[in-house]
Design an enzyme around this catalytic site. Structure first.
Site, PDB file in Angstrom:
ATOM      1  N   ASP A 180       0.998  -1.017   0.012  1.00 33.98           N
ATOM      2  CA  ASP A 180       0.044   0.081   0.199  1.00 33.98           C
ATOM      3  C   ASP A 180       0.871   1.118   0.049  1.00 33.98           C
ATOM      4  O   ASP A 180       2.082   1.154   0.520  1.00 33.98           O
ATOM      5  CB  ASP A 180      -0.936  -0.025   1.325  1.00 33.98           C
ATOM      6  CG  ASP A 180      -2.165   0.728   1.114  1.00 33.98           C
ATOM      7  OD1 ASP A 180      -3.113  -0.064   1.161  1.00 33.98           O
ATOM      8  OD2 ASP A 180      -1.952   2.058   0.749  1.00 33.98           O
ATOM      9  N   ASP A 198       4.258   2.606  -4.452  1.00 35.84           N
ATOM     10  CA  ASP A 198       3.431   3.146  -5.195  1.00 35.84           C
ATOM     11  C   ASP A 198       3.460   2.105  -6.354  1.00 35.84           C
ATOM     12  O   ASP A 198       4.343   2.045  -7.068  1.00 35.84           O
ATOM     13  CB  ASP A 198       3.667   4.434  -5.809  1.00 35.84           C
ATOM     14  CG  ASP A 198       2.324   4.860  -6.617  1.00 35.84           C
ATOM     15  OD1 ASP A 198       1.659   4.225  -7.064  1.00 35.84           O
ATOM     16  OD2 ASP A 198       2.247   6.243  -6.667  1.00 35.84           O
ATOM     17  N   SER A 205     -16.484  -2.962 -10.167  1.00 35.15           N
ATOM     18  CA  SER A 205     -17.532  -2.315  -9.457  1.00 35.15           C
ATOM     19  C   SER A 205     -18.884  -2.298 -10.485  1.00 35.15           C
ATOM     20  O   SER A 205     -18.838  -2.551 -11.787  1.00 35.15           O
ATOM     21  CB  SER A 205     -17.519  -0.720  -9.532  1.00 35.15           C
ATOM     22  OG  SER A 205     -18.241   0.004  -9.322  1.00 35.15           O
ATOM     23  N   TYR A 248     -13.438   7.404 -13.438  1.00 31.85           N
ATOM     24  CA  TYR A 248     -13.204   6.406 -12.469  1.00 31.85           C
ATOM     25  C   TYR A 248     -13.818   5.169 -12.904  1.00 31.85           C
ATOM     26  O   TYR A 248     -13.394   3.841 -13.053  1.00 31.85           O
ATOM     27  CB  TYR A 248     -13.882   6.938 -11.141  1.00 31.85           C
ATOM     28  CG  TYR A 248     -14.226   5.421 -10.230  1.00 31.85           C
ATOM     29  CD1 TYR A 248     -13.138   4.786  -9.528  1.00 31.85           C
ATOM     30  CD2 TYR A 248     -15.410   4.947 -10.225  1.00 31.85           C
ATOM     31  CE1 TYR A 248     -13.454   3.702  -8.836  1.00 31.85           C
ATOM     32  CE2 TYR A 248     -15.874   4.065  -9.542  1.00 31.85           C
ATOM     33  CZ  TYR A 248     -15.078   3.386  -8.802  1.00 31.85           C
ATOM     34  OH  TYR A 248     -15.160   1.964  -8.152  1.00 31.85           O
ATOM     35  N   LYS A 294     -12.179   1.067 -14.316  1.00 30.59           N
ATOM     36  CA  LYS A 294     -12.796  -0.466 -14.059  1.00 30.59           C
ATOM     37  C   LYS A 294     -13.124  -1.287 -15.397  1.00 30.59           C
ATOM     38  O   LYS A 294     -12.568  -2.292 -15.331  1.00 30.59           O
ATOM     39  CB  LYS A 294     -14.118  -0.268 -13.023  1.00 30.59           C
ATOM     40  CG  LYS A 294     -13.895   0.399 -11.894  1.00 30.59           C
ATOM     41  CD  LYS A 294     -12.783  -0.523 -10.941  1.00 30.59           C
ATOM     42  CE  LYS A 294     -12.367   0.308  -9.726  1.00 30.59           C
ATOM     43  NZ  LYS A 294     -11.234  -0.204  -8.952  1.00 30.59           N
ATOM     44  N   ASP A 344     -25.158  10.754 -10.669  1.00 31.48           N
ATOM     45  CA  ASP A 344     -25.849   9.589 -10.216  1.00 31.48           C
ATOM     46  C   ASP A 344     -26.737   8.915 -10.937  1.00 31.48           C
ATOM     47  O   ASP A 344     -27.480   9.659 -11.717  1.00 31.48           O
ATOM     48  CB  ASP A 344     -26.676  10.230  -8.837  1.00 31.48           C
ATOM     49  CG  ASP A 344     -25.646  10.206  -7.729  1.00 31.48           C
ATOM     50  OD1 ASP A 344     -24.584   9.569  -7.768  1.00 31.48           O
ATOM     51  OD2 ASP A 344     -26.210  11.032  -6.724  1.00 31.48           O
TER      52      ASP A 344
END
Ligand code: UD1
Length: 339
Positions: free
Chosen positions: A32, A59, A126, A151, A155, A300
């Site tokens: 991490d 990283d 996701s 974002y 994915k 959204d």
């Protein structure tokens, strides 16, 4: 003893997953860069399990450092890749930062897997890949539609990168777990979600409002086409989610996968509106939430929840904890943070 590498293992989902793997008898190694988590999480994992995982701070988007790591550490039975940025709004402001971080780190890991014949990868994907599905609940066969944010796009692209790499690499196989909305905290209240600054997600905003850290919760929109007008999501307890990684890993390690790249919906199968979350939280904690109805949040979607039939059947996994359990554990975690 099976050995697992967990990237992003001090983060929210990563730390809960590390606990489940240690308790299942795995040797756990964590990488991490602590960009969105604290080193103390390692001591918390040790407090819960009695084992402090081996830890490497760097990283993963750094090609050289990742190559050096794999040169010295290669014998993993499975890698679980969580390390990624995840704030939807921020990704719209800083797309290159998101593409660079989320995709380079994945490619560096796949390179290490290729170079050292590490065979099994679990990828943290996701439900955002489905956008607003036409049919609910959403199955794994639903079309992937154009992502709403950089974002979400990371994915989608990540799943494609994994698919293409698997097709060109002997023995490499992967499962992408498409998470719905992870909430809650470990029952010990020693680990949980630790958002830096003002939270974007609903539950941390709720608990911080009740704790007096935020003045008022904004409910983003009450004019959706849903029974009470507020948006609907599938909220899954993070411990149930963590356990899905365990069964997915065991599936790959024992070669029980049907194809070399599989995707599973990891949710509860239930949709709850924002108002239902507020009401259930108030019921289980006995606390009042100061909230107001605000305009919809840009980007959204209206409603999404999972069809989990395939995950239930193929992985032999199902959720065990309720929405009430999850909300109560989130509040217990918030209280512990303040004590
Ligand atoms: C989204 C993505 C998810 C991603 C996550 C990362 C979708 C369907 N999901 O989750 O894939 O991993 O971001 O952060 O795109 N809300 C309020 N007030 C608040 C905060 C939220 O009313 O202060 C509402 C939202 O409008 C939404 C629900 O609560 O209806 C859940 O929001 P949030 O917790 O931010 O998660 P998603 O946006 O669903």
């Amino acid at each position: 003893m099976n050995k697992v590498l967990i990237t992003g293992g001090t983060g929210y989902v990563g730390s809960h997953t590390a606990v489940e793997f240690i308790e299942a008898g795995f040797e756990v190694v964590i990488i991490d860069n602590l960009s969105n988590s604290k080193i103390e999480v390692l001591d918390r994992i040790e407090k819960i399990t009695g084992v402090k995982p081996e830890f490497h701070e760097f990283d993963l988007s750094d090609n050289q450092k990742t190559a050096d790591f794999f040169q010295k550490n290669k014998n993993f039975d499975v890698i679980i890749h969580f390390a990624a940025y995840k704030a939807v709004g921020e990704s719209v402001q800083k797309p290159l930062m998101y593409y660079r971080n989320n995709l380079n780190s994945l490619m560096n890991i796949l390179q290490g897997m290729k170079d050292y014949q590490i065979e099994n990868l679990i990828f943290s994907s996701s439900c955002t890949v489905y956008g607003q599905p036409e049919k609910l609940p959403v199955t794994e066969k639903s079309p992937i539609i154009k992502a709403n944010s950089p974002y979400g796009n990371t994915k989608q692209i990540a799943e494609e990168i994994i698919f293409d790499t698997i097709n060109s690499t002997k023995n490499l196989k992967s499962i992408a777990l498409r998470y719905f909305n992870p909430i809650g905290a470990h029952k010990s209240a020693l680990i949980g979600e630790l958002p830096l600054g003002v939270p974007n997600n609903l539950i941390p905003y709720v608990t911080q409002t009740v704790a007096g850290i935020r003045e008022q919760l904004s409910v983003f929109g009450d004019d959706y086409n849903t029974p009470d007008g507020t948006a609907i999501r599938d909220y899954i307890h993070v411990v149930d989610l963590a356990k899905a990684h365990l069964v997915a890993s065991e599936r790959l390690i024992s070669n029980k996968n049907k194809t070399n790249f599989e995707t599973f919906n990891i949710g509860t199968g239930n949709g709850n509106s924002v108002m239902e979350i507020i009401n259930t939280f108030e019921e289980v904690t006995g606390k009042k939430i100061n909230y107001k109805i605000s305009p919809r949040r840009e980007g959204d979607i209206e409603q999404v929840w999972a069809d989990t039939t395939y995950a239930n059947k193929e992985l032999g996994w199902k959720t065990e904890l309720s929405l009430a359990d999850a909300l109560l554990s989130s509040w217990n975690w918030q209280k512990k943070l303040m004590s």
